[in-house]
Design an enzyme around this catalytic site. Structure first.
Site, PDB file in Angstrom:
ATOM      1  N   GLU A  35       0.846  -1.195   0.000  1.00 55.81           N
ATOM      2  CA  GLU A  35       0.000   0.000   0.000  1.00 55.81           C
ATOM      3  C   GLU A  35       0.880   1.243   0.000  1.00 55.81           C
ATOM      4  O   GLU A  35       1.793   1.360   0.791  1.00 55.81           O
ATOM      5  CB  GLU A  35      -0.879  -0.021   1.260  1.00 55.81           C
ATOM      6  CG  GLU A  35      -1.925   1.042   1.261  1.00 55.81           C
ATOM      7  CD  GLU A  35      -2.646   1.093  -0.075  1.00 55.81           C
ATOM      8  OE1 GLU A  35      -3.423   0.170  -0.343  1.00 55.81           O
ATOM      9  OE2 GLU A  35      -2.432   2.041  -0.856  1.00 55.81           O
ATOM     10  N   LYS A  45       8.352  -1.606  -1.998  1.00 51.97           N
ATOM     11  CA  LYS A  45       7.676  -0.849  -0.945  1.00 51.97           C
ATOM     12  C   LYS A  45       8.692  -0.283   0.044  1.00 51.97           C
ATOM     13  O   LYS A  45       8.665   0.902   0.386  1.00 51.97           O
ATOM     14  CB  LYS A  45       6.666  -1.743  -0.230  1.00 51.97           C
ATOM     15  CG  LYS A  45       6.053  -1.156   1.019  1.00 51.97           C
ATOM     16  CD  LYS A  45       5.153   0.032   0.729  1.00 51.97           C
ATOM     17  CE  LYS A  45       4.866   0.823   1.969  1.00 51.97           C
ATOM     18  NZ  LYS A  45       3.513   0.870   2.395  1.00 51.97           N
ATOM     19  N   CYS A  59       5.568   4.141   9.230  1.00 50.18           N
ATOM     20  CA  CYS A  59       6.299   3.418   8.178  1.00 50.18           C
ATOM     21  C   CYS A  59       7.766   3.775   8.005  1.00 50.18           C
ATOM     22  O   CYS A  59       8.603   2.881   7.924  1.00 50.18           O
ATOM     23  CB  CYS A  59       5.598   3.636   6.847  1.00 50.18           C
ATOM     24  SG  CYS A  59       4.097   2.678   6.754  1.00 50.18           S
TER      25      CYS A  59
HETATM   26  C1  UDX Z   1      -0.264  -1.105   8.237  1.00 51.58           C
HETATM   27  C2  UDX Z   1       0.595  -2.279   7.827  1.00 51.58           C
HETATM   28  O1  UDX Z   1       0.095  -3.422   8.296  1.00 51.58           O
HETATM   29  C3  UDX Z   1       2.021  -2.033   8.160  1.00 51.58           C
HETATM   30  O2  UDX Z   1       2.836  -3.096   7.822  1.00 51.58           O
HETATM   31  C4  UDX Z   1       2.393  -0.859   7.347  1.00 51.58           C
HETATM   32  O3  UDX Z   1       3.757  -0.641   7.373  1.00 51.58           O
HETATM   33  C5  UDX Z   1       1.626   0.308   7.893  1.00 51.58           C
HETATM   34  O4  UDX Z   1       0.296   0.085   7.756  1.00 51.58           O
HETATM   35  P1  UDX Z   1      -1.705  -0.082  10.027  1.00 51.58           P
HETATM   36  O5  UDX Z   1      -2.947  -0.394   9.266  1.00 51.58           O
HETATM   37  O6  UDX Z   1      -1.244   1.323  10.037  1.00 51.58           O
HETATM   38  O7  UDX Z   1      -0.516  -0.998   9.532  1.00 51.58           O
HETATM   39  O8  UDX Z   1      -1.706  -0.686  11.473  1.00 51.58           O
HETATM   40  P2  UDX Z   1      -2.815  -0.609  12.563  1.00 51.58           P
HETATM   41  O9  UDX Z   1      -3.603   0.638  12.423  1.00 51.58           O
HETATM   42  O10 UDX Z   1      -2.123  -0.935  13.836  1.00 51.58           O
HETATM   43  O11 UDX Z   1      -3.795  -1.803  12.172  1.00 51.58           O
HETATM   44  C6  UDX Z   1      -3.521  -3.146  12.256  1.00 51.58           C
HETATM   45  C7  UDX Z   1      -4.744  -3.866  12.836  1.00 51.58           C
HETATM   46  O12 UDX Z   1      -4.539  -5.269  12.771  1.00 51.58           O
HETATM   47  C8  UDX Z   1      -5.051  -3.538  14.294  1.00 51.58           C
HETATM   48  O13 UDX Z   1      -6.349  -3.011  14.405  1.00 51.58           O
HETATM   49  C9  UDX Z   1      -4.911  -4.897  15.019  1.00 51.58           C
HETATM   50  O14 UDX Z   1      -5.846  -5.061  16.061  1.00 51.58           O
HETATM   51  C10 UDX Z   1      -5.168  -5.855  13.885  1.00 51.58           C
HETATM   52  N1  UDX Z   1      -4.638  -7.201  14.116  1.00 51.58           N
HETATM   53  C11 UDX Z   1      -3.354  -7.392  14.487  1.00 51.58           C
HETATM   54  C12 UDX Z   1      -5.466  -8.301  13.906  1.00 51.58           C
HETATM   55  O15 UDX Z   1      -6.643  -8.158  13.601  1.00 51.58           O
HETATM   56  N2  UDX Z   1      -4.957  -9.552  14.062  1.00 51.58           N
HETATM   57  C13 UDX Z   1      -3.673  -9.772  14.455  1.00 51.58           C
HETATM   58  O16 UDX Z   1      -3.266 -10.933  14.595  1.00 51.58           O
HETATM   59  C14 UDX Z   1      -2.849  -8.640  14.663  1.00 51.58           C
HETATM   60  C1  UDX Z   2       4.300   7.171   3.953  1.00 53.72           C
HETATM   61  C2  UDX Z   2       4.391   7.112   2.414  1.00 53.72           C
HETATM   62  O1  UDX Z   2       4.274   8.432   1.892  1.00 53.72           O
HETATM   63  C3  UDX Z   2       3.319   6.206   1.849  1.00 53.72           C
HETATM   64  O2  UDX Z   2       3.480   6.068   0.457  1.00 53.72           O
HETATM   65  C4  UDX Z   2       3.429   4.845   2.529  1.00 53.72           C
HETATM   66  O3  UDX Z   2       2.396   3.999   2.081  1.00 53.72           O
HETATM   67  C5  UDX Z   2       3.358   4.981   4.021  1.00 53.72           C
HETATM   68  O4  UDX Z   2       4.354   5.873   4.494  1.00 53.72           O
HETATM   69  P1  UDX Z   2       2.762   8.464   5.686  1.00 53.72           P
HETATM   70  O5  UDX Z   2       3.787   8.042   6.697  1.00 53.72           O
HETATM   71  O6  UDX Z   2       1.335   8.196   5.969  1.00 53.72           O
HETATM   72  O7  UDX Z   2       3.063   7.790   4.273  1.00 53.72           O
HETATM   73  O8  UDX Z   2       2.894  10.046   5.432  1.00 53.72           O
HETATM   74  P2  UDX Z   2       3.916  10.965   4.617  1.00 53.72           P
HETATM   75  O9  UDX Z   2       3.120  11.996   3.942  1.00 53.72           O
HETATM   76  O10 UDX Z   2       4.833  10.173   3.792  1.00 53.72           O
HETATM   77  O11 UDX Z   2       4.727  11.695   5.774  1.00 53.72           O
HETATM   78  C6  UDX Z   2       5.650  11.021   6.607  1.00 53.72           C
HETATM   79  C7  UDX Z   2       6.362  11.995   7.524  1.00 53.72           C
HETATM   80  O12 UDX Z   2       7.279  12.804   6.796  1.00 53.72           O
HETATM   81  C8  UDX Z   2       5.426  12.970   8.239  1.00 53.72           C
HETATM   82  O13 UDX Z   2       5.831  13.125   9.576  1.00 53.72           O
HETATM   83  C9  UDX Z   2       5.592  14.252   7.461  1.00 53.72           C
HETATM   84  O14 UDX Z   2       5.294  15.387   8.227  1.00 53.72           O
HETATM   85  C10 UDX Z   2       7.054  14.177   7.081  1.00 53.72           C
HETATM   86  N1  UDX Z   2       7.391  14.977   5.901  1.00 53.72           N
HETATM   87  C11 UDX Z   2       6.877  14.659   4.690  1.00 53.72           C
HETATM   88  C12 UDX Z   2       8.265  16.053   6.021  1.00 53.72           C
HETATM   89  O15 UDX Z   2       8.740  16.353   7.120  1.00 53.72           O
HETATM   90  N2  UDX Z   2       8.576  16.772   4.902  1.00 53.72           N
HETATM   91  C13 UDX Z   2       8.082  16.480   3.683  1.00 53.72           C
HETATM   92  O16 UDX Z   2       8.415  17.170   2.714  1.00 53.72           O
HETATM   93  C14 UDX Z   2       7.195  15.385   3.567  1.00 53.72           C
END
Ligand code: UDX
Ligand code: UDX
Length: 464
Positions: free
Chosen positions: A162, A222, A278
């Protein structure tokens, strides 16, 4: 192969929005999102869509439209697995906090549990999709577990990372730069599974934007994409420190550099440091993998992105203390913004947590305002660091609902998240309420000097 039932394990920041958009764009496919966290599922099912557990612009509207039609949220993981043709694994994969690879490698314990559960419950063939970001070759481990069930069920494993960014998740899902589908291109079954997933996305994404690769390229792409993005932020942040010494202005430098079409203008905004679930995790993962193959230079190269980011957070906090005559003990400091970026309630790895922790070590009194983050979340983020015991964080930190009121008799204000509302805050009133000299630290380069008269103003990346 026509997909009728999709199951997604993990109703988090990735699983929730992604499945909502798939359900909206593919009305004939039934999408069930399951999670072991009962409370989270309850919130997803709350009749008031504004109570869904994730704040993303536009998401509540989609959930309102499709929930109960072809989008369902449930805790019955086994039933959803059993009924599905296609399963997305979207559980979290945090950095390991124990054992081998502690502090570096991804913790795959949840992924493996999911695979075992899928293997145990499935009575018909299924396509299993890695949605979580995973180390390269995790698909091999998944395959090993799934193929060892011995009940004749066949599994195809795809990688479909993603790329959505929080705060713009809905827009990113609707209009992705690309969709990546990695699979077993060598076999017919593999190609069929990939086609099935490509067809789902092709309901709204132009085919030329859907890339198919082998599984390993997909997994590594990724990690690499996130590492490149984070590297840009660390690169400009490194220059921000130099700007503060040389009377250059980091915004001007970023603009001049970004106008070179080979560099491009995005992701060159200097900040108090990147956060989010991430960037750090994925780079640590990359470093760990490189080290495990004895690629020292590769590992050191990428690790520097993290080292620079940690330095930026610490340096910002240290500058605050230095500017305020080298002491902040018992001084009231207002932190505006706790989320790791605007338009999300996610605080994972947010720079604000580390800046606050630094200031608390200097015995400051902290007031926090964030329009979307809850009080419990803020305390839990600080408690998680383990810097203080007992009630100490609750005694030293107050969370408020009114940013202007919060500034009454404050010594300093620090803007740490770029929420739009901070641009238009009544800065005159803030100034009037504060003790003098009134210090204002802008960790996002959000404020214009002409709007903030009177303050001792420090903006990251330029001499003020
Ligand atoms: C995701 C991806 O999984 C991660 O690898 C990526 O780098 C960032 O985005 P995210 O959706 O942000 O993670 O995580 P989170 O909001 O913590 O959601 C994960 C969910 O999975 C939680 O609600 C947790 O309860 C659930 N979970 C976890 C299950 O349902 N079963 C499990 O065994 C473990
Ligand atoms: C990131 C990737 O962009 C996305 O493609 C991946 O799937 C998940 O990780 P996210 O972490 O949700 O997404 O947000 P992003 O907009 O990338 O920002 C990450 C961090 O960098 C934030 O704290 C943001 O404030 C910071 N940032 C971003 C800066 O400080 N400067 C910039 O120019 C851009």
């Amino acid at each position: 192969m026509k997909i009728k039932n999709i199951c997604c394990i993990g109703a988090g920041y990735v699983g929730g929005p992604t499945m909502a958009v798939i359900a909206q764009k593919c009305p004939k496919v039934k999408v069930t999102v399951v999670d072991i966290n009962e409370q989270r599922i309850q919130f997803w099912n709350d009749p008031d869509v504004n109570k869904i557990p994730i704040y993303e612009p536009g998401l509540a509207e989609i959930v309102k439209e499709v929930r109960g039609r072809n989008l369902f949220f449930s805790t019955d993981v086994e039933k959803a697995i059993d009924e599905s043709d296609m399963i997305f694994i979207s559980v979290n994969t945090p950095t390991k906090t124990y054992g081998i690879g502690k502090g570096m490698a991804a913790d795959l314990k949840w992924i493996e549990l999911c695979a075992r559960q899928i293997a145990e419950v499935s009575k018909s063939d299924k396509i299993v999709i890695e949605k979580s970001t995973l180390p390269v070759r995790t698909a091999a481990a998944l395959k090993d577990i799934l193929d060892s069930t011995g009940n004749g069920v066949k599994f195809q494993i795809l990688s479909n990372p993603e790329f959505l960014a929080e705060g713009t998740a809905v827009e990113d899902l609707r209009n992705p730069d690309r969709v990546l589908v990695g699979g077993d291109i060598e076999t017919e079954e593999g190609r069929e599974a990939m086609d099935a997933l490509v067809d789902i996305y092709a309901s709204w994404v132009p085919r030329e934007k859907i890339l198919t690769t082998n599984v390993w390229s997909s997994e590594l792409s990724k990690l690499t994409a996130n590492a490149f993005l984070a590297q840009r932020v660390s690169s400009i942040n490194a220059i921000s420190e130099l700007c503060e010494k040389t009377e250059a202005d980091v915004n001007e430098v970023a603009k001049a550099v970004g106008m070179d079409s080979r560099v491009g203008p995005k992701f060159l905004k200097a900040s108090v440091g990147f956060g989010g679930s991430c960037f750090q995790k994925d780079i640590l993962n990359l470093v760990y993998i490189a080290r495990s193959f004895n690629l020292k230079e590769v590992a050191d190269y990428w690790e520097q992105v993290i080292i620079m980011n940690n330095h930026q957070k610490r340096r910002f906090a240290a500058n605050m203390v230095r500017a305020m005559h080298n002491t902040v003990a018992d001084k009231k400091i207002v932190i505006l913004g706790w989320a790791f970026k605007k338009d999300t309630n996610d605080t994972r790895e947010s720079a604000a947590i580390y800046v606050a922790d630094y200031l608390l070590n200097e015995q400051a009194k902290i007031i926090v305002y964030d329009p979307k983050v809850t009080e419990e979340q803020i305390y839990s983020d600080l408690d998680y660091l383990g810097s203080r015991s007992g009630n100490a964080n609750r005694q030293a930190v107050t969370v408020v609902n009114d940013p202007v009121q919060a500034c009454e008799e404050a010594h300093a204000v620090a803007v740490l998240t770029e929420w739009d509302e901070f641009k238009n805050l009544n800065w005159k009133m803030v100034y009037d309420k504060m003790l003098k000299p009134a210090f204002l630290f802008d960790g996002r380069r959000l404020l214009k000097k002409e709007n903030i008269e009177g303050f001792n103003f420090y903006s990251l990346g330029s001499v003020n």
